[in-house]
Design a protein around this motif. Structure first.
Motif, PDB file in Angstrom:
ATOM      1  N   LYS A 221       0.998  -1.220  -0.071  1.00 30.59           N
ATOM      2  CA  LYS A 221       0.096   0.063   0.172  1.00 30.59           C
ATOM      3  C   LYS A 221       0.963   1.337   0.030  1.00 30.59           C
ATOM      4  O   LYS A 221       2.086   1.181   0.181  1.00 30.59           O
ATOM      5  N   VAL A 222       0.222   2.513  -0.233  1.00 31.04           N
ATOM      6  CA  VAL A 222       1.002   3.751  -0.401  1.00 31.04           C
ATOM      7  C   VAL A 222       0.307   4.474   0.601  1.00 31.04           C
ATOM      8  O   VAL A 222      -0.762   4.744   0.663  1.00 31.04           O
ATOM      9  N   ILE A 223       1.164   5.195   1.414  1.00 30.04           N
ATOM     10  CA  ILE A 223       0.627   5.999   2.623  1.00 30.04           C
ATOM     11  C   ILE A 223       1.165   7.689   2.201  1.00 30.04           C
ATOM     12  O   ILE A 223       2.578   7.855   1.964  1.00 30.04           O
ATOM     13  N   ILE A 224       0.418   8.432   1.970  1.00 32.76           N
ATOM     14  CA  ILE A 224       0.860   9.968   1.546  1.00 32.76           C
ATOM     15  C   ILE A 224       0.395  10.829   2.731  1.00 32.76           C
ATOM     16  O   ILE A 224      -0.648  10.849   3.120  1.00 32.76           O
ATOM     17  N   ALA A 225       1.583  11.406   3.281  1.00 34.26           N
ATOM     18  CA  ALA A 225       1.139  12.670   4.324  1.00 34.26           C
ATOM     19  C   ALA A 225       1.611  13.980   3.578  1.00 34.26           C
ATOM     20  O   ALA A 225       2.762  13.979   2.791  1.00 34.26           O
ATOM     21  N   PRO A 226       0.850  14.910   4.005  1.00 34.10           N
ATOM     22  CA  PRO A 226       1.031  16.111   3.117  1.00 34.10           C
ATOM     23  C   PRO A 226       2.306  17.011   3.678  1.00 34.10           C
ATOM     24  O   PRO A 226       2.556  17.209   4.997  1.00 34.10           O
ATOM     25  N   TYR A 227       2.840  17.706   2.936  1.00 35.14           N
ATOM     26  CA  TYR A 227       4.108  18.565   3.213  1.00 35.14           C
ATOM     27  C   TYR A 227       4.104  19.502   1.748  1.00 35.14           C
ATOM     28  O   TYR A 227       4.454  18.859   0.878  1.00 35.14           O
ATOM     29  N   ASP A 228       3.817  20.796   2.102  1.00 31.64           N
ATOM     30  CA  ASP A 228       4.138  21.786   0.839  1.00 31.64           C
ATOM     31  C   ASP A 228       5.538  22.117   0.489  1.00 31.64           C
ATOM     32  O   ASP A 228       5.933  22.872   1.033  1.00 31.64           O
ATOM     33  N   GLN A 229       5.814  21.303  -0.575  1.00 24.77           N
ATOM     34  CA  GLN A 229       7.487  21.504  -0.832  1.00 24.77           C
ATOM     35  C   GLN A 229       7.670  20.861  -1.951  1.00 24.77           C
ATOM     36  O   GLN A 229       6.876  19.799  -2.442  1.00 24.77           O
ATOM     37  N   THR A 394       7.380  -7.619  -0.139  1.00 27.98           N
ATOM     38  CA  THR A 394       6.259  -6.845  -0.331  1.00 27.98           C
ATOM     39  C   THR A 394       6.221  -5.366   0.776  1.00 27.98           C
ATOM     40  O   THR A 394       6.619  -5.708   1.805  1.00 27.98           O
ATOM     41  N   TYR A 395       5.903  -4.288  -0.082  1.00 29.64           N
ATOM     42  CA  TYR A 395       6.434  -3.116   0.641  1.00 29.64           C
ATOM     43  C   TYR A 395       5.006  -2.212   0.997  1.00 29.64           C
ATOM     44  O   TYR A 395       4.175  -2.009   0.260  1.00 29.64           O
ATOM     45  N   VAL A 396       5.242  -1.560   2.167  1.00 32.11           N
ATOM     46  CA  VAL A 396       4.611  -0.222   2.313  1.00 32.11           C
ATOM     47  C   VAL A 396       4.969   1.123   1.991  1.00 32.11           C
ATOM     48  O   VAL A 396       6.396   0.940   2.558  1.00 32.11           O
ATOM     49  N   LEU A 414       1.455   0.511  -7.440  1.00 33.01           N
ATOM     50  CA  LEU A 414       2.303  -0.051  -6.218  1.00 33.01           C
ATOM     51  C   LEU A 414       1.275  -0.670  -5.283  1.00 33.01           C
ATOM     52  O   LEU A 414       1.816  -1.626  -4.372  1.00 33.01           O
ATOM     53  N   GLY A 415      -0.123  -0.153  -5.115  1.00 31.30           N
ATOM     54  CA  GLY A 415      -0.773  -0.489  -4.030  1.00 31.30           C
ATOM     55  C   GLY A 415      -1.906   0.540  -3.722  1.00 31.30           C
ATOM     56  O   GLY A 415      -1.654   1.452  -4.294  1.00 31.30           O
ATOM     57  N   PRO A 416      -2.905   0.354  -2.937  1.00 30.82           N
ATOM     58  CA  PRO A 416      -3.845   0.935  -2.680  1.00 30.82           C
ATOM     59  C   PRO A 416      -3.361   2.350  -2.059  1.00 30.82           C
ATOM     60  O   PRO A 416      -2.402   2.154  -1.147  1.00 30.82           O
TER      61      PRO A 416
END
Length: 430
Positions: A221-229, A394-396, A414-416
């Motif tokens: 799975k893919v985890i996206i955390a916000p950072y304005d850059q 298998t990766y996160v 890559l994943g959900p």
């Protein structure tokens, strides 16, 4: 070094130091802190307090006159306080410090100031790319449950009282623990000094040591955390649940040095030098620090947003189909050999080495085991190590950055894709 049994049944680790008059006595409480995120605040609070008979400034002056000092630290699964200084005065300093732990007088102004500082630090942390990246990595490696269990929310922090904090300090003193002594006194004199000055409850409560464990990664799975850059930070992490295996330690040590350990490694040469895909890049197969621990593999990248797909694909390629270089192998092997050959565990570090070895269920340091088998390793051993421990995982995937700049359709291959807030990865609200 000696392992001694005290009259109260507490184990004492003793190491004589004949070169100086300085002694250190430490009290180590081993257990999980998942339910005690307030302990770090308690330690900070205690440093500003005094007792009915001695103010905080008087306490500091008396320690200075005794040529002694104290420390109190909170780790992932260990609480430890220590007193060190002139051997002839350490007993008095110990008695004085433990009296503070047991009888500290609360000061609400101090507590309010500490809370204010912590709230401000939390605001600053969420504005720092480095702090946000560390928080995301912890979230990916250990999971949201661990983050929430080891972090106070802003509401919990605001409602924390002096009595709650000081009760935790007093509670620690009634728990089972180990004593570590390093100094010039004989075993019998050291035991006598501790018996005379160390507070011990009539019945010590048992502690169940807990370790923080990697989360397993059965599905991608893919985890996206916000950072304005315009730059992103990225980690891909995998844990399959394998337990510690001593026989593979030498190959893993050499693999890490060859693949991701420094400027001469495959990761640096491929990702930075040859392909110019990253400002920073690294990879590591993490060996457990205790016998029931699990292995984890992670790779990290820092680069420009428009290079995300290319960087991920290139990293996956060299992870699963590791380039072989006899020159890089020779450099890596020489580096590990030199590091281990020149390693000296001396002084109080002998006690720490003993405890780390015990944690792994070993009778001799793992460094000795690795060194004795290092010379026979070849490039073929590293290739086999990579195939066994790294290829096909298998990766996160954790990504810190501006999601509007990412090709989300590619990331879904890559994943959900899961979006998380900074509040979630830090464990407290903005």
């Amino acid at each position: 070094m000696s392992v001694l049994a005290t009259e109260s049944g507490i184990e004492m680790l003793y190491k004589k130091n004949e070169q100086t008059d300085i002694a250190t006595v430490s009290f180590r409480f081993d257990y999980g802190l998942e339910n005690d995120p307030e302990l770090s605040m308690m330690v900070d609070y205690l440093d500003y307090l005094g007792t009915d008979s001695m103010s905080a400034s008087d306490f500091a002056l008396e320690e200075y006159l005794l040529a002694c000092e104290h420390t109190f630290s909170v780790g992932a699964n260990t609480v430890q306080y220590s007193v060190s200084g002139l051997s002839e005065n350490v007993g008095r300093a110990l008695r004085m410090y433990e009296n503070l732990i047991m009888n500290a007088v609360p000061d609400e102004d101090v507590l309010n100031n500490l809370k204010s500082d912590e709230f401000q630090a939390r605001i600053v942390a969420k504005s720092s790319q480095r702090s946000c990246n560390r928080a995301l990595q912890s979230y990916v490696l250990y999971g949201p449950e661990y983050v929430n269990a080891t972090t106070m929310t802003n509401g919990q922090l605001a409602s924390l009282t002096s009595e709650e904090l000081l009760a935790k300090a007093r509670e620690i003193m009634g728990k089972q623990h180990r004593i570590l002594y390093y100094g010039p006194e004989s075993e019998s004199d050291a035991q006598a000094m501790i018996a005379e000055n160390h507070y011990t409850a009539s019945e010590l409560q048992p502690l169940e040591k807990k370790h923080r464990d990697f989360v397993t990664t059965p599905a991608s799975k893919v985890i996206i955390a916000p950072y304005d850059q315009r730059q992103f930070n990225y980690i891909q992490f995998s844990c399959r649940g394998e337990k510690f295996q001593l026989e593979d330690a030498p190959q893993i040590e050499l693999y890490n040095e060859y693949f991701g350990g420094g400027m001469n490694t495959i990761v640096f040469q491929e990702m930075r030098e040859a392909r110019a895909l990253a400002y920073s890049a690294g990879a590591l197969l993490v060996t457990p620090s205790y016998k029931d621990g699990t292995y984890g593999f992670y790779a990290v990248i820092g680069s420009q947003n428009d290079k995300l797909q290319t960087a991920v694909e290139a990293f996956d390629q060299i992870i699963n189909d590791m380039p072989c270089s006899d020159k890089s192998f020779d450099v890596a092997k020489a580096s590990v050999e030199t590091s281990l050959r020149t390693l000296r565990v001396i002084g109080a570090n002998v006690l720490g080495s003993y405890l780390r070895t015990e944690e792994l269920g070993l009778t001799e340091p793992i460094e000795k085991y690795v060194y004795e088998r290092l010379s026979s390793l070849t490039m073929d051993d590293i290739v086999e190590c990579q195939r066994k421990w790294v290829a096909g995982r298998t990766y996160v995937y954790g990504i810190l950055g501006d999601a509007t700049d990412f090709d989300v359709d590619y990331l879904r291959t890559l994943g959900p894709v899961e979006y998380v807030s900074l509040d979630e990865i830090f464990g407290y609200e903005h």
